[in-house]
Design an enzyme around this catalytic site. Sequence first.
Site, PDB file in Angstrom:
ATOM      1  N   ARG A  25     -11.126 -18.311  44.214  1.00 22.64           N
ATOM      2  CA  ARG A  25     -10.794 -17.758  45.536  1.00 22.64           C
ATOM      3  C   ARG A  25     -11.637 -16.529  45.887  1.00 22.64           C
ATOM      4  NH1 ARG A  25      -5.555 -18.867  48.053  1.00 22.64           N
ATOM      5  NH2 ARG A  25      -5.126 -21.012  47.508  1.00 22.64           N
ATOM      6  N   ARG A  29      -9.472 -13.203  51.519  1.00 18.77           N
ATOM      7  CA  ARG A  29      -8.960 -12.080  52.320  1.00 18.77           C
ATOM      8  C   ARG A  29      -9.093 -10.705  51.694  1.00 18.77           C
ATOM      9  NH1 ARG A  29      -3.502 -15.207  52.950  1.00 18.77           N
ATOM     10  NH2 ARG A  29      -4.348 -15.800  50.930  1.00 18.77           N
ATOM     11  N   ARG A  38     -12.345 -14.141  60.033  1.00 16.12           N
ATOM     12  CA  ARG A  38     -11.043 -14.766  60.313  1.00 16.12           C
ATOM     13  C   ARG A  38     -10.367 -14.209  61.555  1.00 16.12           C
ATOM     14  NH1 ARG A  38      -7.687 -16.965  60.373  1.00 16.12           N
ATOM     15  NH2 ARG A  38      -6.104 -16.948  58.773  1.00 16.12           N
ATOM     16  N   ASP A  74     -10.831 -26.096  51.560  1.00 15.53           N
ATOM     17  CA  ASP A  74      -9.486 -26.087  50.997  1.00 15.53           C
ATOM     18  C   ASP A  74      -9.204 -27.437  50.355  1.00 15.53           C
ATOM     19  OD1 ASP A  74      -6.996 -24.193  51.016  1.00 15.53           O
ATOM     20  OD2 ASP A  74      -6.254 -26.241  51.189  1.00 15.53           O
ATOM     21  N   TYR A 150       1.877 -31.587  47.530  1.00 11.43           N
ATOM     22  CA  TYR A 150       1.815 -31.026  48.891  1.00 11.43           C
ATOM     23  C   TYR A 150       2.178 -32.079  49.932  1.00 11.43           C
ATOM     24  CZ  TYR A 150      -0.076 -26.510  47.525  1.00 11.43           C
ATOM     25  OH  TYR A 150      -0.213 -25.256  46.993  1.00 11.43           O
TER      26      TYR A 150
HETATM   27  O1  CP3 Z   1     -12.342 -20.198  45.588  1.00 11.60           O
HETATM   28  C1  CP3 Z   1     -12.838 -20.029  46.736  1.00 11.60           C
HETATM   29  O2  CP3 Z   1     -13.224 -18.915  47.135  1.00 11.60           O
HETATM   30  C2  CP3 Z   1     -13.092 -21.238  47.611  1.00 11.60           C
HETATM   31  C3  CP3 Z   1     -12.137 -21.536  48.602  1.00 11.60           C
HETATM   32  C4  CP3 Z   1     -10.735 -22.058  48.256  1.00 11.60           C
HETATM   33  C5  CP3 Z   1      -9.629 -21.828  49.123  1.00 11.60           C
HETATM   34  N1  CP3 Z   1      -8.582 -22.549  48.655  1.00 11.60           N
HETATM   35  C6  CP3 Z   1      -9.663 -20.997  50.321  1.00 11.60           C
HETATM   36  C7  CP3 Z   1      -8.395 -20.558  50.933  1.00 11.60           C
HETATM   37  C8  CP3 Z   1     -10.285 -22.871  47.225  1.00 11.60           C
HETATM   38  C9  CP3 Z   1     -11.016 -23.359  46.008  1.00 11.60           C
HETATM   39  C10 CP3 Z   1      -8.920 -23.189  47.504  1.00 11.60           C
HETATM   40  C11 CP3 Z   1      -8.110 -24.082  46.651  1.00 11.60           C
HETATM   41  C12 CP3 Z   1      -6.679 -24.254  46.944  1.00 11.60           C
HETATM   42  N2  CP3 Z   1      -6.085 -24.313  48.156  1.00 11.60           N
HETATM   43  C13 CP3 Z   1      -5.694 -24.494  45.958  1.00 11.60           C
HETATM   44  C14 CP3 Z   1      -5.944 -24.646  44.472  1.00 11.60           C
HETATM   45  C15 CP3 Z   1      -6.178 -23.387  43.766  1.00 11.60           C
HETATM   46  C16 CP3 Z   1      -5.085 -22.343  43.832  1.00 11.60           C
HETATM   47  O3  CP3 Z   1      -5.382 -21.233  44.251  1.00 11.60           O
HETATM   48  O4  CP3 Z   1      -3.970 -22.653  43.423  1.00 11.60           O
HETATM   49  C17 CP3 Z   1      -4.471 -24.654  46.626  1.00 11.60           C
HETATM   50  C18 CP3 Z   1      -3.118 -24.904  45.981  1.00 11.60           C
HETATM   51  C19 CP3 Z   1      -4.734 -24.554  48.022  1.00 11.60           C
HETATM   52  C20 CP3 Z   1      -3.759 -24.723  49.134  1.00 11.60           C
HETATM   53  C21 CP3 Z   1      -3.653 -23.503  49.939  1.00 11.60           C
HETATM   54  N3  CP3 Z   1      -4.630 -23.010  50.779  1.00 11.60           N
HETATM   55  C22 CP3 Z   1      -2.538 -22.627  50.030  1.00 11.60           C
HETATM   56  C23 CP3 Z   1      -1.248 -22.793  49.246  1.00 11.60           C
HETATM   57  C24 CP3 Z   1      -2.874 -21.635  50.934  1.00 11.60           C
HETATM   58  C25 CP3 Z   1      -1.976 -20.557  51.430  1.00 11.60           C
HETATM   59  C26 CP3 Z   1      -1.778 -19.469  50.434  1.00 11.60           C
HETATM   60  C27 CP3 Z   1      -2.802 -18.402  50.671  1.00 11.60           C
HETATM   61  O5  CP3 Z   1      -3.465 -18.008  49.708  1.00 11.60           O
HETATM   62  O6  CP3 Z   1      -2.889 -17.973  51.814  1.00 11.60           O
HETATM   63  C28 CP3 Z   1      -4.212 -21.868  51.371  1.00 11.60           C
HETATM   64  C29 CP3 Z   1      -5.007 -21.063  52.317  1.00 11.60           C
HETATM   65  C30 CP3 Z   1      -6.346 -20.562  51.840  1.00 11.60           C
HETATM   66  N4  CP3 Z   1      -7.262 -21.300  51.150  1.00 11.60           N
HETATM   67  C31 CP3 Z   1      -6.901 -19.278  52.088  1.00 11.60           C
HETATM   68  C32 CP3 Z   1      -8.181 -19.266  51.525  1.00 11.60           C
HETATM   69  C33 CP3 Z   1      -9.190 -18.151  51.562  1.00 11.60           C
HETATM   70  C34 CP3 Z   1      -6.247 -18.172  52.887  1.00 11.60           C
HETATM   71  C35 CP3 Z   1      -6.242 -18.577  54.326  1.00 11.60           C
HETATM   72  C36 CP3 Z   1      -6.582 -17.470  55.287  1.00 11.60           C
HETATM   73  O7  CP3 Z   1      -7.756 -17.075  55.394  1.00 11.60           O
HETATM   74  O8  CP3 Z   1      -5.656 -17.027  55.976  1.00 11.60           O
END
Ligand code: CP3
Length: 342
Positions: A25, A29, A38, A74, A150
């Site tokens: 990640r 943010r 964003r 994502d 999910y």
């Molecule tokens: O690693 C990276 O920098 C690459 C991008 C990446 C994101 N999500 C961006 C993201 C990767 C590899 C993911 C994987 C992901 N997404 C997983 C598996 C890994 C983990 O962290 O468990 C899962 C379960 C998701 C599903 C997901 N996406 C959730 C549950 C959420 C909401 C929770 C949160 O962190 O806000 C997201 C949103 C998300 N994916 C964000 C980012 C940067 C935040 C969204 C925003 O910018 O508001």
Amino acid sequence: MNSVERFLAACARSPVDRTPVWMMRQAGRYLPEYRAVRERVDFLTLCKTPQLAAQVSLQPIDRFGMDACIMFSDILIPVEAMGVPLAFTDAGPSLEGHIASQADVDALRIPDPREAMPFVMETLGLCARALAGRAALIGFTGAPFTLATYIIEGRGSKNLAAAKSFMYSQPRVFHALLDKLAAVIAEFAAAQAAAGAQAVQVFDTWAGELDPASFDEFARPYQSKVIERIRRSGVPAILYVNGCAGVLELMAATGADVLSVDWRISLSDARARVGPEFALQGNVDPTVLLSTPARTAEAAFAALESAGPTGHILNLGHGILPQTPLECAAAFVGAPKAAVSA
Ligand code: CP3
């Protein structure tokens, strides 16, 4: 060694000049430059606009100089391509799949990844060009089990009660869903390798919620299918499970090149359990980075020490938290260099 050589050598358990490092990640943010993007676009638009997705993928590399760049996207993107309506709210993802029967599973599409998700392959192409060898480029997908949770829950969940009760009461329908997801994900991962990904990470984040026998039945066979396809594409496969201590040997049985582990097990214990044929990735607790740069560096040094110099990629045990101070992220990424010069 440059970063690409260093990262790929670690995946192959070959000698390195220092341990490579990146953070799950890392495009997110905690970075002010990510929050600035964003403010202008919603999350899904960002995922689907290659220019912007590539821009935020590169932000952490430009600031900290990690050895690997994970593309911005994502894990739920292919689920939407299969026909499940997807939205992101302040509370996280929301999916309107309403999967309850075999007929619902049958209605899900098996899309051609290049047609249904061209923006992902375009993002990889733009990243590859902009990086020009500065960092290894990592693609990723969710694994079938985590994606199924999910789809059935419709949102993030604490105990996966809906998904697991579905799994235990309708195992054949659940297997049919996993099988369909594996077919989609395997081709998606192969398309990413063809578009320039130099490794592909498979996120089975929530499979650590399963007892070992259920993991062996509902998670491992589908991970294996995806991992086999990635390796056949000619790039290393990284497998991540959060809470993996109870299932580490089963993860190893998938044949993944790299096992990405969380902080609830030491890297030396993980090494003793899986033997020398696997690289390990991890495993600092992301909440350590909410302390101080000195404490963060100490935790990173301990992980480097525990893993040893060969076959290790320094990373967190789960994604970096949005409230992480930039100085702590810098201390983490700088640790392998500091350890070599100390
Ligand atoms: O690693 C990276 O920098 C690459 C991008 C990446 C994101 N999500 C961006 C993201 C990767 C590899 C993911 C994987 C992901 N997404 C997983 C598996 C890994 C983990 O962290 O468990 C899962 C379960 C998701 C599903 C997901 N996406 C959730 C549950 C959420 C909401 C929770 C949160 O962190 O806000 C997201 C949103 C998300 N994916 C964000 C980012 C940067 C935040 C969204 C925003 O910018 O508001």
